[in-house]
Design a protein around this motif. Structure first.
Motif, short mmCIF file in Angstrom:
data_model
loop_
_atom_site.label_atom_id
_atom_site.label_comp_id
_atom_site.label_asym_id
_atom_site.label_seq_id
_atom_site.Cartn_x
_atom_site.Cartn_y
_atom_site.Cartn_z
N GLN A 1 1.04 4.28 -2.64
CA GLN A 1 0.97 5.70 -2.26
C GLN A 1 2.14 6.49 -2.88
O GLN A 1 1.98 7.64 -3.27
CB GLN A 1 0.88 5.85 -0.74
CG GLN A 1 -0.49 5.34 -0.27
CD GLN A 1 -0.78 5.41 1.23
OE1 GLN A 1 -1.94 5.27 1.61
NE2 GLN A 1 0.20 5.59 2.08
N ILE A 2 3.28 5.87 -2.95
CA ILE A 2 4.42 6.51 -3.63
C ILE A 2 4.07 6.73 -5.10
O ILE A 2 4.30 7.81 -5.65
CB ILE A 2 5.69 5.63 -3.53
CG1 ILE A 2 6.18 5.57 -2.09
CG2 ILE A 2 6.80 6.18 -4.44
CD1 ILE A 2 7.34 4.59 -1.87
N MET B 1 0.84 -1.20 0.00
CA MET B 1 0.00 0.00 0.00
C MET B 1 0.88 1.26 0.00
O MET B 1 0.57 2.24 -0.67
CB MET B 1 -0.91 -0.02 1.23
CG MET B 1 -2.03 1.00 1.16
SD MET B 1 -3.03 0.82 -0.36
CE MET B 1 -4.55 1.59 0.17
N TRP B 2 1.96 1.23 0.77
CA TRP B 2 2.86 2.39 0.77
C TRP B 2 3.48 2.60 -0.61
O TRP B 2 3.64 3.73 -1.07
CB TRP B 2 3.95 2.22 1.84
CG TRP B 2 3.41 2.32 3.25
CD1 TRP B 2 2.13 2.70 3.62
CD2 TRP B 2 4.10 2.06 4.47
NE1 TRP B 2 2.01 2.66 4.99
CE2 TRP B 2 3.20 2.29 5.53
CE3 TRP B 2 5.40 1.65 4.78
CZ2 TRP B 2 3.56 2.13 6.88
CZ3 TRP B 2 5.76 1.48 6.11
CH2 TRP B 2 4.86 1.73 7.15
N GLN C 1 0.83 12.16 -9.49
CA GLN C 1 0.33 13.53 -9.29
C GLN C 1 1.40 14.55 -9.65
O GLN C 1 1.12 15.60 -10.23
CB GLN C 1 -0.09 13.72 -7.82
CG GLN C 1 -1.35 12.95 -7.43
CD GLN C 1 -1.63 12.99 -5.94
OE1 GLN C 1 -0.71 13.09 -5.13
NE2 GLN C 1 -2.89 12.90 -5.57
N GLN C 2 2.64 14.23 -9.29
CA GLN C 2 3.74 15.16 -9.62
C GLN C 2 3.94 15.25 -11.13
O GLN C 2 4.19 16.32 -11.67
CB GLN C 2 5.04 14.70 -8.94
CG GLN C 2 5.03 14.91 -7.43
CD GLN C 2 6.24 14.27 -6.76
OE1 GLN C 2 7.37 14.59 -7.07
NE2 GLN C 2 5.99 13.38 -5.83
N LYS D 1 1.15 6.91 -6.52
CA LYS D 1 0.10 7.92 -6.65
C LYS D 1 0.70 9.33 -6.61
O LYS D 1 0.42 10.18 -7.45
CB LYS D 1 -0.92 7.76 -5.51
CG LYS D 1 -1.97 8.85 -5.45
CD LYS D 1 -2.67 8.92 -4.09
CE LYS D 1 -1.74 9.46 -3.01
NZ LYS D 1 -2.39 9.74 -1.72
N TYR D 2 1.55 9.57 -5.62
CA TYR D 2 2.16 10.89 -5.43
C TYR D 2 3.03 11.24 -6.64
O TYR D 2 3.01 12.37 -7.15
CB TYR D 2 2.97 10.84 -4.15
CG TYR D 2 3.51 12.14 -3.60
CD1 TYR D 2 2.97 13.36 -3.96
CD2 TYR D 2 4.57 12.13 -2.68
CE1 TYR D 2 3.47 14.54 -3.42
CE2 TYR D 2 5.07 13.30 -2.13
CZ TYR D 2 4.53 14.50 -2.50
OH TYR D 2 5.03 15.66 -1.96
N MET E 1 1.27 17.29 -12.63
CA MET E 1 1.50 18.70 -12.31
C MET E 1 2.54 19.30 -13.26
O MET E 1 2.41 20.45 -13.70
CB MET E 1 1.98 18.80 -10.86
CG MET E 1 2.24 20.20 -10.40
SD MET E 1 2.47 20.24 -8.60
CE MET E 1 0.87 20.84 -8.08
#
Lengths: 545, 545
Positions: B420-421, B416-417, B427-428, B423-424, B431
């Motif tokens: 999460q990495i 899961m972590w 997102q970056q 996902k972030y 961006m």
């Protein structure tokens, strides 16, 4: 190559990066038996008067004096490089040195100013030190892991990029404990970083290298990270100011960390410095770079000068963490006498300055400390042990204790969700308290139950970690120093738990004599400007009392 | 009591809560064979002219006309209760009815206005419908689970509290699919909610009851929740406007949900209504209640009227999701002809209105859809199956497919972590694209690859879920209706995957004739005001073309 060889190679390379001219001659190098080296840079005559002056300026003054050409960026850069080199030889605080790149950058900045007649940005020419989790192009980032030596970064952390954009000069990265999940600063790479006020004491952690360096003015301002006190503890242990901002205020993207991807309690980054004004200046400078365009987790809230001014003016109402009538006590671990006296000094100073001080009943701190500890150790140490296994280096004692095989079991995903529900609920309950006691502007409690602690004796970070769980901004304010004459051990104290007893037993008035004592000023989420302003008032009240 | 008995009891109680005077006489109740009931409330003569007028006012008009005493709050309340009762009898959209409490509240509001000469707040007297995840004191919250029937709430969701504070009148809660983790609205408690435009089609989900009710003007504005399209899909399927705000903008505290505590991709709440102006009015009204003092996850960003005005004026540049030259295609599932035509209509209208439209290459949407699906199903269905086991009710087909035993394995915490990495990082990367194409003000893509879909045929929510993963604000804009004459199936289309083929095969021009078609306007995180403003421009361009 075995891990010992990698370490030997690294130590040699690091030593060679201190220019010969800046190596402290053996005959004037303080002996190990000299515990305090805090005044050494000023008294040793190794630094010129100008270097001494430059390295004690505020961040704003540095920028102004470079902009007005009183000093060149190169002069400023070299002064800090020189002083940082000295600091390192005293307390072993640097893990990456890149003075040449720094001077090159300073030359560019001087050229820019000369040609364009203006500065690059609000940090033009300010040397800024970075904890060894930030990534800098062409520089290693080992984060206390031998296995990560040789990781030369090609990409930079967003913060690094924004610092450059604002005109900062990067010149060193500072030491961290193995894994960064510790509150002292010890690793197998360069060993232990010492407290400049007393080298028998810890500089704190995990941003310990930062604080030790800054305390010696080898840096005017540096950036640490904090998931449970890692900015605040070193600031507190080294007589400095530091802020743990709320998550989402400062860019964290691209910073290396342990248990990367863990988002239950966020690690955040923030500055450590000599004054509240420096913290404010720095945060404003970074927010002017609009970090929300670079890091998806940063919230578009610009620096709010009006909140800062509101905090730093007017008579305020402060709550003081109090249990059973003992101001400063969180109900879990009784603070040592220097801390209790420090809290009393703060209360007296605030009252003398016309502020109001009331009791703040800590709400279920024991529960919160247990909850957040579960989060820190949620994977049973798997991530950290994997990093150690890569090189075969042994765990340092704090890591072995918290993350060693069998120390904690890995948590199941649904259990983690339950913890996240509990965290959110706890945050809601604390918010309800703020609402009920709406007149209170900030809440004050110790940063730790003790002043800077003896090496390997750090045991309880609950004073800091509860704030991380709540995600509140907290500013550390240095208060005083332990005094053996006044800070007498209470021999009649009846500890309320084993942990409480261990911490109580650790105190010895003469061992702790001279250790820095601090408190933290805690506000509501995302109110960084206001809390820095309030902390400034606390500092002013202390100074004038 | 067995689950069937619980359901029978609930159905009986619910039916009895429709006052006799508002029950549709059998002889004028539309037969099942009458597919569209969208005009029924207006044409049936069951509602008075005044009731019809009231229930079609904007939110702002409602408040103004109550404030000016053109209508009393009681009149308004009764008009909406009456029309909601009719809507329910047509499409089965309500799961909780509390008309008596609503009238009581309306009386209080009228009294207050009479005595104080002012309104309680910006939603004074506005009846607001709530999806059955919001908690209302004294009312059940079953969230589509039979086992949760009988849970009478004693505490309220923060949103509920703030609605009351703002003067709103609460009168119904609307149906949701079992578990709320579905994109249609079906449960074992009250059965299926139908689409008022065509009862053979789905009203979407999981805020399907909301959208069906609002489409029939049984509510002027209602609140849904969205973790992967649950506000947007029902809005799109029912010809309505809806916003998925960024996480942290609207209060979510105290709302019931599935997999509570899952914080990797956040569920958010937001309004569904008839116009962009209603969405803006509502968000402003809630932000004026300062939700950041009630919910620790809400960010202190007040309503920014200047951003709203900036969005709704001036010529803009819009990106349109385009792959292989097909505007509207995300590269994963080809939209049906009505959607492709809808996108083309939007492009034409925007260009005619003087805006610029450019291609927007969707960035790794397949990757993102797979990633976010792993998050939705991270616990292998444990949480949902536990809730089903409590009553013994069977899983509905969508739930059985996604969360049944063996459908997905539970994920390990470190995995899961890692997610999460990823996902972030994603997102970056997105961006960075916004930064590169800085001139683009918003990005437009379909909300789903099809118009309102036939029951039990919903298969791909990637057009919506990618936006949830990115945590961007997205406003659904209704565009048109499927037309069998123009929206001809492309028989030569070569599907790129099984899923693509299944969705392609589902299309039949005559079955979908008349189904609502929509797009979503997507902006950068936390730019809700701006995106609503832009969406308003899209709506205006469409209306005038």
């Amino acid at each position: 190559m075995g891990w010992e060889e990698l370490v030997a190679k690294k130590r040699k390379a690091l030593a060679e990066l201190i220019p010969e001219k800046w190596r402290i001659p053996a005959d004037i190098l303080p002996a190990d038996s000299q515990h305090s080296v805090i005044s050494y840079p000023e008294t040793s005559s190794l630094l010129s008067d100008e270097e001494l002056t430059i390295t004690q300026l505020t961040v704003k003054e540095l920028v102004e004096k470079i902009a007005s050409r009183k000093y060149s960026a190169v002069q400023v850069c070299e002064a800090f490089c020189h002083r940082a080199a000295i600091a390192h030889q005293l307390v072993n605080c640097l893990v990456e040195i890149f003075f040449d790149a720094a001077v090159e950058r300073a030359i560019e900045l001087d050229d820019y100013l000369f040609k364009e007649g203006k500065t690059v940005g609000p940090l033009h020419g300010v040397p800024i030190s970075l904890k060894d989790q930030f990534r800098v192009k062409g520089v290693e980032c080992s984060m206390g892991y031998v296995a990560w030596l040789g990781n030369i970064d090609e990409e930079e952390s967003v913060m690094t990029t924004l610092l450059r954009k604002a005109g900062a000069v990067l010149y060193v990265k500072t030491s961290v404990p193995q894994s960064v999940m510790c509150c002292e600063t010890m690793n197998n790479i360069i060993g232990r970083t010492l407290n400049p006020y007393n080298r028998l004491l810890s500089c704190g952690g995990s941003s310990g290298g930062e604080a030790a360096l800054i305390a010696l003015h080898g840096s005017s301002i540096g950036i640490g990270t904090d998931i449970g006190g890692s900015i605040r503890t070193p600031a507190a242990f080294n007589g400095l100011w530091g802020i743990r901002p709320s998550h989402g205020r400062m860019p964290f993207a691209g910073i290396r960390s342990s248990m990367d991807g863990q988002e239950t309690v966020h690690c955040v980054c923030g500055p450590i410095a000599h004054r509240a004004e420096d913290l404010a200046y720095f945060m404003k400078a970074i927010l002017e770079q609009e970090p929300w365009h670079y890091d998806p987790k940063v919230i578009e809230i610009p620096w709010r000068e009006e909140k800062y001014n509101e905090g730093r003016t007017g008579k305020k109402i402060f709550g003081i963490t109090t249990v059973n009538g003992v101001m400063g006590f969180d109900g879990v671990v009784m603070p040592h006498p220097p801390i209790l006296r420090g809290i009393q000094m703060v209360v007296n100073a605030l009252r003398r300055a016309g502020h109001t001080v009331v009791e703040w009943q800590p709400y279920k701190h024991k529960y919160a400390v247990d909850l957040v500890r579960k989060i820190y150790r949620a994977d049973g140490g798997e991530d950290i042990r994997n990093a150690l296994t890569l090189s075969g280096e042994p765990a340092i004692s704090e890591v072995a204790h918290d993350y060693g095989p069998g120390a904690n079991e890995k948590i199941d995903l649904n259990t983690m969700w339950d913890i996240q529900i509990k965290k959110y609920k706890y945050q809601q309950e604390y918010m309800a308290i703020w609402m009920e006691r709406n007149e209170i502007n900030a809440w004050i409690q110790p940063e730790a139950p003790h002043a800077a602690i003896r090496h390997d004796q750090y045991k309880y970070n609950g004073y800091a970690s509860v704030i991380s769980l709540l995600d509140y901004p907290a500013v550390v304010v240095p208060v005083t120093f332990a005094q053996k004459e006044t800070d007498i051990k209470d021999l009649n104290y009846k500890p309320i738990s084993d942990l409480d007893m261990q911490v109580h037993d650790e105190y010895q008035a003469d061992v702790y004599h001279g250790a820095p004592v601090a408190v933290q000023i805690i506000g509501r989420r995302l109110q960084e400007e206001y809390v820095i302003g309030l902390a400034e008032q606390v500092g002013r009240a202390l100074a004038s009392s």
